[in-house]
Structures are given as structure tokens and as C-alpha cells.
Write an enzyme that holds these catalytic residues in place. Structure first.
Site, PDB file in Angstrom:
ATOM      1  N   ASN A  37       0.983  -1.226  -0.016  1.00 19.74           N
ATOM      2  CA  ASN A  37       0.060   0.158   0.142  1.00 19.74           C
ATOM      3  C   ASN A  37       0.926   1.240   0.029  1.00 19.74           C
ATOM      4  O   ASN A  37       1.462   1.551   0.901  1.00 19.74           O
ATOM      5  CB  ASN A  37      -0.928  -0.146   1.286  1.00 19.74           C
ATOM      6  N   HIS A 122     -14.058  -4.593  11.360  1.00 22.89           N
ATOM      7  CA  HIS A 122     -13.752  -3.504  11.813  1.00 22.89           C
ATOM      8  C   HIS A 122     -15.113  -2.725  12.208  1.00 22.89           C
ATOM      9  O   HIS A 122     -15.693  -2.370  11.211  1.00 22.89           O
ATOM     10  CB  HIS A 122     -12.860  -2.762  10.781  1.00 22.89           C
ATOM     11  N   ARG A 147     -13.412  -5.318  15.977  1.00 19.96           N
ATOM     12  CA  ARG A 147     -12.336  -4.396  16.136  1.00 19.96           C
ATOM     13  C   ARG A 147     -13.139  -3.287  16.450  1.00 19.96           C
ATOM     14  O   ARG A 147     -13.866  -3.085  15.747  1.00 19.96           O
ATOM     15  CB  ARG A 147     -11.187  -4.343  15.210  1.00 19.96           C
ATOM     16  N   TYR A 159      -7.408   7.916  12.359  1.00 22.51           N
ATOM     17  CA  TYR A 159      -7.158   6.958  11.290  1.00 22.51           C
ATOM     18  C   TYR A 159      -7.804   5.752  11.922  1.00 22.51           C
ATOM     19  O   TYR A 159      -7.856   5.110  13.044  1.00 22.51           O
ATOM     20  CB  TYR A 159      -5.553   6.447  11.278  1.00 22.51           C
ATOM     21  N   HIS A 324      -2.756 -10.250   9.175  1.00 18.68           N
ATOM     22  CA  HIS A 324      -3.141  -9.079   8.512  1.00 18.68           C
ATOM     23  C   HIS A 324      -4.163  -9.340   7.345  1.00 18.68           C
ATOM     24  O   HIS A 324      -3.752 -10.213   6.424  1.00 18.68           O
ATOM     25  CB  HIS A 324      -2.097  -8.298   8.341  1.00 18.68           C
ATOM     26  N   ASP A 328      -6.128  -3.545   1.509  1.00 19.77           N
ATOM     27  CA  ASP A 328      -5.024  -3.633   0.850  1.00 19.77           C
ATOM     28  C   ASP A 328      -4.161  -4.723   0.522  1.00 19.77           C
ATOM     29  O   ASP A 328      -3.157  -4.881  -0.065  1.00 19.77           O
ATOM     30  CB  ASP A 328      -4.197  -2.314   1.204  1.00 19.77           C
ATOM     31  N   GLU A 351      -8.037 -11.375  10.380  1.00 20.97           N
ATOM     32  CA  GLU A 351      -8.755 -10.125   9.992  1.00 20.97           C
ATOM     33  C   GLU A 351      -9.487 -10.190   8.614  1.00 20.97           C
ATOM     34  O   GLU A 351      -9.106 -10.650   7.716  1.00 20.97           O
ATOM     35  CB  GLU A 351      -7.918  -8.908  10.069  1.00 20.97           C
TER      36      GLU A 351
HETATM   37  O1  KDG Z   1      -2.007  -0.581   4.513  1.00 24.79           O
HETATM   38  C1  KDG Z   1      -2.087  -0.212   5.890  1.00 24.79           C
HETATM   39  C2  KDG Z   1      -3.086  -0.857   6.529  1.00 24.79           C
HETATM   40  O2  KDG Z   1      -3.291  -2.165   6.069  1.00 24.79           O
HETATM   41  C3  KDG Z   1      -3.221  -0.545   7.702  1.00 24.79           C
HETATM   42  O3  KDG Z   1      -3.262   0.399   8.400  1.00 24.79           O
HETATM   43  C4  KDG Z   1      -4.328  -1.735   8.571  1.00 24.79           C
HETATM   44  O4  KDG Z   1      -3.755  -1.517  10.766  1.00 24.79           O
HETATM   45  C5  KDG Z   1      -4.262  -2.044   9.818  1.00 24.79           C
HETATM   46  C6  KDG Z   1      -5.063  -3.266  10.035  1.00 24.79           C
HETATM   47  O5  KDG Z   1      -4.832  -3.603  11.484  1.00 24.79           O
HETATM   48  O6  KDG Z   1      -5.512  -3.829   9.346  1.00 24.79           O
HETATM   49 MG    MG Z   2      -3.415  -2.955  12.405  1.00 22.10          MG
END
Ligand code: KDG
Ligand code: MG
Length: 414
Positions: A37, A122, A147, A159, A324, A328, A351
Site C-alpha cells: 500500500n 472493523h 475490532r 485513522y 493481517h 489493501d 482479519e
Molecule cells: O496499509 C496499511 C493498512 O493495511 C493498515 O493500516 C491496516 O492497521 C491495519 C489493520 O490492522 O488492518
Molecule cells: Mg493494524
């Protein structure tokens, strides 16, 4: 069976994806995700200019040997660009091998250890009522783990919070890299961050969520690397009454030793590693049992071959996976994670956010999300096809993640 053709496809159906496409002398196609990303073109060039010429003519079956050849042969080891490129080759070769075998990839990784992979979604809101609605929406979609992120009083945008003002009114439950308005140069948006306000606010959020949804629902929180080890220890302690499933990226973990302080001060489970790209980034964290969950993605850490070894290493210390899986990571990378999730013994959680409709039109997936569990499906290989012609119609568009400044204007670590 030789590798005959190597293509790198960059497409942008709402966000940028880099896909490696290998074709063998027998006409078998394998796909690998190389999306990094905000630095996508660096990996595309690495693959096109430096890796593709080495792959043509190699035996497509020799996955371990090819991995070592690319890792050692470059001389320059590790790093997100290199490891995303190697990951894409590795994924594509596993895809090919499983297709040739006529089996879904997880069968080649030892078969299924579970019936599905528990996913977390999320939920977020600018304030607590909006967050509680978002949790309800996620429960209605079937999620069994959530989350939780919210806006912080006094800060314009945060963010990871959907529909924050900087999100332009469009709701994103993942962290988007932002494009600029037409005609303006593309630069990361700069956001202001206030650690003290954050540390005060987060426990009140979890108090509200627990009193609304009870003690059973697994809850997670991402601190996005924003705290010092001492602040992270304070946060971990203040969240102990709410029994989190995990606290993620509480402090920047390049300083692995910093986690000793956090670990000694709190029993809140810790998850780390989405920005890591090799087992060496985890060496102290794992051997000293300073974390509970490994956050790497298949895409950013050298592929299935490397992540499986990392998880075997973690298993010795009772550390589990929590790969993860933001949007992205492309559907190819997500499929690779799901095959690993169902196969490994020390799976923890995955996730998961659904990609947008345009993305899922280009990448046809065979994985599914039902009743909170992800299933990689039974199609041979990774189970993802890419519509090449359609993909080429979506041009690369630069987009970057925001950066944070503290109240005094200094750049924040994260
Ligand atoms: O590219 C960055 C994201 O993948 C990131 O910010 C996502 O923190 C993140 C998460 O836990 O999915
Ligand atoms: Mg993260």
C-alpha cells in the site's frame, strides 16, 4: 514443468493492487499478491525488472529452492519491497502446484485443522453511539469478533475510524490510502494526534461496548503504533477490566525490547507484526514470549513458505496467528491467508473486510464468509481467477496513508 511467462498486473478498482501472474509450459496459471500500500510501483518494478528474467525457464515445482534463490540471490535481504515480491512468486508457485495436484492449497499444507477461520471485522464510529451502531451492523453481518475504534474528542479525524471528516463522507471500515482531488499533487494527509486524550478516552469506549454487548463478544483494538512502551503499558492496564481479545501495535515494534516493559506491566493480550516482513523481526518477541499473536500477512512476509515456518516457530512458544487482512491485501493474498489459516495448528483469528464490488468483479474468489467463519473453498489452487482485460482498464492511481503530527507539530512515530 517450466515457467514460460511472467506478467505483472497493476490495477486500481478503487485501490491499487499488484498481481504476479505466472504461466507454465503446460499452460497452468498461478497468481500471487504483491500489493504494498502506497509503494505499489516499487514492487511492480522489482518483479518486472529484477525477478521476471530469473524466473523464465525455472522448474515451477521447486518452490523452496526458488524462495531461497530469490532471497539469498539478491544479496540485499529482507525489507517490504523484496519480501512482497518474493511472497508473490511463492504464492503463485503454490497456486500452480495445487492446481496441478487438483487440490485446494490447504490440502498440500497438511489438510484442514478446523472447519473455518474465525474472522474479525472493523467496527468504528466518530462517537460512541455511532460505534455501537457499527458493532450491531457487524453482528448482523455474522461477525463473531469485532475490532473497535472511535474518534477522540478534540481531534478532527482519527485513522481507522469510518466516516471521519477526512474520509470525505464516504464510509470506510478499513484504513484507506487517500487519493487527492483531481489536479492536486498527491501527498499524505497530515492528521493531528493527542496521546493523552486517546489514553483517557479508550477505556470509556470499551466500558460502553461491554455494557451494551456483554462479556462474551471478542473485542480487539488497534493502537496503530502510536504509543511509547510506557504509554502502551498504561493502556494495556486500563483495558484489563474489558478483557480484550487483543491490543494491536501498541508501540512501534522495531524496538522489540520495548515490549518487555509492556509485557511486564499488563496481562492484556498483545498482537504485533503487520509491518514486519521476516522472522528476524520477531526473534525477541517470540523467544521471550512478549506477544500473543503474529500479525503478518502472507503478502508482506515472503509468502506461504516463509509464514508457515514463522508460525511453526511461534507454535513452540504458544503464540498464535492473527494474520493481517485489510483490503489493501488483494483477494489473492486473502485467499493465501485462508488456506494457511485452516491448515496450521496455532491459528488464532483472521482479519477480514469484504473487498468492494469492482474488486470482486476482477478477482473471482472461491472463499466464503458464513456465520463469522471464513472458508477458503474447494477450488484447486488458491481458488482465485483474475479477469486480465478488465483489470487493465483500471489505471494505477497514487494514494497514500496519512501521517500524524503531535499537538506541538512534531512528526509522530507510528
Ligand atoms: O496499509 C496499511 C493498512 O493495511 C493498515 O493500516 C491496516 O492497521 C491495519 C489493520 O490492522 O488492518
Ligand atoms: Mg493494524
Amino acid at each position: 514443468m517450466r515457467i514460460d511467462a511472467v506478467d505483472v498486473v497493476v490495477t486500481s478498482p478503487g485501490r491499487n493492487f499488484v498481481t504476479l501472474r505466472l504461466t507454465t509450459s503446460d499452460g497452468v496459471v498461478g497468481l500471487g499478491d504483491a500489493t504494498l500500500n502506497g509503494r505499489e510501483l516499487a514492487v511492480a518494478s522489482y518483479l518486472r525488472d529484477h525477478v521476471a528474467p530469473l524466473l523464465v525457464g525455472r522448474d515451477a515445482h521447486n518452490i523452496e529452492d526458488t524462495w531461497q534463490y530469490l532471497y539469498r540471490g539478491a544479496y540485499w535481504r529482507r525489507g517490504p519491497v523484496t519480501m512482497a515480491a518474493i511472497a508473490a512468486v511463492d504464492m503463485a508457485l503454490w497456486d500452480i502446484k495445487a492446481k496441478v495436484a487438483g487440490l485446494p492449497l490447504y490440502q498440500l499444507l497438511g489438510g484442514a485443522s478446523r472447519t473455518g477461520a474465525l474472522a474479525y471485522g472493523h467496527a468504528s464510529g466518530r462517537d460512541i453511539p455511532e460505534l455501537l451502531d457499527s458493532v450491531r451492523e457487524h453482528l448482523a453481518l455474522g461477525y463473531r469478533a469485532i475490532r473497535v475504534q472511535t474518534g477522540i474528542p478534540g481531534l478532527d479525524s482519527v485513522y481507522g475510524v469510518a466516516a471521519s471528516s477526512a474520509g470525505g463522507g464516504e464510509r470506510y471500515d478499513y484504513e484507506p490510502a487517500r487519493r487527492s482531488a483531481q489536479g492536486t499533487p498527491v501527498r499524505p494527509v497530515e492528521e493531528v494526534w493527542d496521546t493523552r486524550a486517546y489514553l483517557r478516552h479508550v477505556p470509556t469506549v470499551f466500558e460502553a461496548v461491554r455494557s451494551e454487548f456483554g462479556p462474551e463478544l471478542p473485542l480487539l483494538h488497534d493502537a496503530h503504533h502510536r504509543l511509547t512502551p510506557n504509554q502502551a503499558a498504561q493502556l494495556g492496564r486500563s483495558l484489563e477490566p474489558y478483557k480484550l481479545f487483543w491490543l494491536e501495535d501498541c508501540t512501534p515494534a522495531e524496538n522489540q525490547e520495548g515490549l518487555r516493559r509492556v509485557r511486564a506491566q499488563t496481562t492484556t493480550p498483545l498482537a504485533i507484526g503487520e509491518v514486519f516482513n521476516s522472522v528476524y523481526d520477531y526473534q525477541t518477541l517470540i523467544t521471550e514470549q512478549l506477544i500473543d499473536y503474529v500479525r503478518s500477512s502472507v503478502t508482506h512476509s515472503g509468502g506461504i513458505t516463509a509464514l508457515r515456518k514463522l508460525m511453526d516457530f511461534a507454535a513452540i512458544y504458544q503464540i498464535k496467528s492473527g494474520f493481517h487482512g485489510p483490503t489493501d491485501v488483494s483477494p489473492v493474498g486473502m485467499a493465501a491467508a485462508l488456506h494457511l489459516d485452516v491448515a496450521i495448528h496455532n491459528f488464532g483469528i483472521q482479519e477480514y473486510m469484504k473487498h468492494n464490488a469492482q474488486t470482486l468483479d476482477l478477482f473471482r474468489t472461491s472463499y466464503s464468509f458464513v456465520d463469522g467463519l471464513l472458508d477458503p473453498g474447494e477450488a484447486p489452487g488458491l481458488g482465485v481467477d483474475l479477469d486480465l482485460e478488465a483489470a487493465r482498464a483500471f489505471e494505477y492511481t497514487p494514494a497514500y496513508l496519512p501521517v500524524n503530527r503531535l499537538l506541538d507539530g512534531t512528526m509522530h512515530d507510528w
